[in-house]
Every structure is written in structure tokens, then in C-alpha cells.
Design an enzyme around this catalytic site. Sequence first.
Site, PDB file in Angstrom:
ATOM      1  N   ASN A 110     -61.718 -26.408  43.741  1.00 14.39           N
ATOM      2  CA  ASN A 110     -62.956 -25.880  44.125  1.00 14.39           C
ATOM      3  C   ASN A 110     -63.024 -25.949  45.540  1.00 14.39           C
ATOM      4  O   ASN A 110     -63.102 -26.842  46.279  1.00 14.39           O
ATOM      5  CB  ASN A 110     -64.150 -26.785  43.375  1.00 14.39           C
ATOM      6  N   GLU A 111     -63.638 -24.489  46.055  1.00  9.00           N
ATOM      7  CA  GLU A 111     -63.572 -24.586  47.667  1.00  9.00           C
ATOM      8  C   GLU A 111     -62.809 -25.499  48.449  1.00  9.00           C
ATOM      9  O   GLU A 111     -63.192 -26.168  49.185  1.00  9.00           O
ATOM     10  CB  GLU A 111     -65.072 -24.923  48.036  1.00  9.00           C
TER      11      GLU A 111
END
Length: 422
Positions: free
Chosen positions: A167-168
Site C-alpha cells: 500500500n502506497e
Amino acid sequence: MATYKFPDGFKWGSATSAHQVEGDNRNDWTVWERSESRVQSLKSKGLNPEGFISGKACDSYNRYEEDFNIVKQLNQNIQRFSIEWSRIEPEEGRFDSTAMQHYIDVVKALRDRGIEPMVTLWHFTNPVWFAKKGGFLNKKSPEIFTRYIKYVVDNLKDRVGLWITFNEPLNVYAGLSFLRGEWPPQHKSLLDFLKVRRNMINAHTLAYCEIKKIYKNRIFNEYGQDQLGMSHNINPLVGIVENNRHIVSSFILRAAEKFYEYFGNTYFWRKTLPCQDFIGLNYYTIQRLPGSERNLAKQDKADEMQWEIYPKGIYYRLIAVKKFNKPIFITENGIADSADQKRIKFIKDHLYWVWRAIQDGADVRGYLYWSLLDNFEWDKGFAPRFGLVEIDYKTPIAGGERKIRPSALEYAKICKENQIEN
Ligand code: IFM
């Protein structure tokens, strides 16, 4: 009032992450949250450190069935959650089958309710032993990470068809932890920031190849082979999103814009695209360079984060990635709004631009609101309220009482009818 219909089979859901909702984790964040320097720094700003310790969070580790009943009640048919690496591999090379069974049960609980699981394998937190080895600064981190991934995917391969490795990773994690030095390990170094980005990209690529080997072309979702992606945070610069209607005038600022775009997006796509079956986009707000600020009207600000609300930005980004010819999921989009006064307008306005992008050829397969529940918002603690469901942390019950917000019921209507009215 106009009606905008989404394609048949469009997925509607919401997302959470392990550290933000599970409670009782033991990872590099929990160590940092309680560290003397962190506590002192909060106190020096007049803040109570208690509000910045994840602790029991929403106790979703124990209350996930109750949470998924709400998901079902809200007509959602996809749910994104993350697996906590530090539970699965609490010591280097020792895998905990009880923790693994827990996540197998979590997936089963979703499937039993007719909800498609989208599983994130890493969402900002690391086992303490891994952090001590330098985390993603360690040259061997791609192999170490992939060993964990293989264990999890092997155990869930017959039940899960949509995976997100990171994630990110680049714009948020590497940026906040290694460039700005705000998140653990608060290590500020341009060189190490670049190394972490490179290692995370390599880790994704390696994990992708290994997962493909595990699946051996078998298909466990309705999307065929489209099973593995990443969630990339795309806060665009406003000069760029406004399609070359450059607000910034000076040459230097335009160059800065180009550099930002290359570093934040182009580089990421260039390095990872061949190993992404689908594209996961997280969109919240935009960034502005000096010179492009404007006086924001009150309604254009998100309450708790002070993020500018700019729904059309999601359209520009969808159109920008359309050329990659990959399925797209909006893996996060949301607003921190404890009063719940702006949330449903925020959702509808963004969905309108998602709908427009679909009309213009973007292959968007689903929308996942961030977040299902109010939760632990990292260095900002528990104050920002992103949830469709309010958590009343003051009630004596661990993880707080759940209260469905009015906007959640309106979103539920959208999920059911597969359309928005705006
Ligand atoms: O809460 C975070 C999430 O963990 C990652 N994306 C942005 C959200 C809101 O800040």
C-alpha cells in the site's frame, strides 16, 4: 437530478488496514508509538500521547465478523483488508500457523457473506526484527518480504483472487519515513529514501513472480488473470491535473512540477507496470506548488486533515492511466469528517468523475471507500474520522461501539442500485 449508472458487475466496498483496526499489534509502529522521543514530542505540542497509541484500536482482530455483518448490511460486495506481517512471522523465519488460520477465517467470513476479499499484504507496518535489520533499506529485503508473501499466498491461494502487495509504498511510506523523517524509523536521508523505493519495487517484482508460480495460471476470481496489483497514492499537482492549464507561471515551478510528476508517478509506473495485473489507485486530494494556492472556500476543506477536496482530480488520474490498458480499482478514496456533513457529497462527487472516466474509456472495476471504520490514522492518532461507521471509543467495550453513519446508508443505496444520483 441526473442518474449515472455503473457497469454491470462493478464492485462496491470499503477498506481497512491491520494496524489501524485490529488492535494489540506488536510491530515497528507500536514500538515507535510508545517511544520516549515520540511521547515527549507529543507532550511538547500539548497533546495527550494516549490518543496516539494504537492499543486496542477497533479490536477488529476479534470483532471482524461483526464488522463484516455491517459490510453486508451496507450492500458492499468487496472488502479490502490487510494482513499483519508481524503476526504471521513474529520472529525471522518462524511462521505462526495460528495467526495464518485467523486470516483464513477472516477470508472465509467474507466469502460466507458473499463479499469478495481484496487482500493487502503490507500496509506500512513491519515486524520488529525486520525493522531492526533496516527494513526495506536492507539489500535482502525483497527476498525476506517474498518469503512471507509466499507463505501467506500459499495458504490463501484457493480463497483469494485479488492481492495487493504494497500500500502506497513510494509516495507515502518511503516519503514520510525516509525523506521527511516523520514516520518510523524517522530516518531522513535522500540516498536511503531512494534505496528504500528501489528495494520496494524489487520486492514487488519478486513477489509478483513467485505468486504467479503459486497460482500456475489458475483463476480464482471473476477477472481472469487480473489478480495482483499495488495501491498507489496519486496526489497530483494541481497544475498537472488541470490539464496543462498551468496555474504556476514561473519556469522553475513548472520544472518542479515535472520533476514531481516524474518522481511521484512516471517512475513508479515505468518500474512496476509489467508486474501489475490491475492498477490500484488511492485518491484523496491534490498538492499545490507555491503560486497555485487559492483561497479555499470552507466547503472545499476536509475537516480533520485539512486536505483540499478536488473531485475532478480522480478523473484526470484515471484518464492518465487509461493508456496502460489495465483494469483499475479505486482502492481508497475518503474523507475525515466526524460530523458526517460532507461525506456523502464527497463520495458522490468523486463517483461522478469515476463514472465520467468510465464513459471516456477507463476500465474501472470497483470503488472502495476509505474507510469502513473510524480508525488509527497513523501519526495523527485517533482524531481523524474517516469511517462510514463511527467508533465510540469511550464505551467500555474493547474497540468501541459501532454506529453506522447516515452517509453509510446513502452509500449503501448507491452500492445496491449500482448508480448515483447527482
Ligand atoms: O489511513 C490512510 C491509509 O492507511 C492509507 N491511505 C490514506 C489513508 C488516509 O490518510
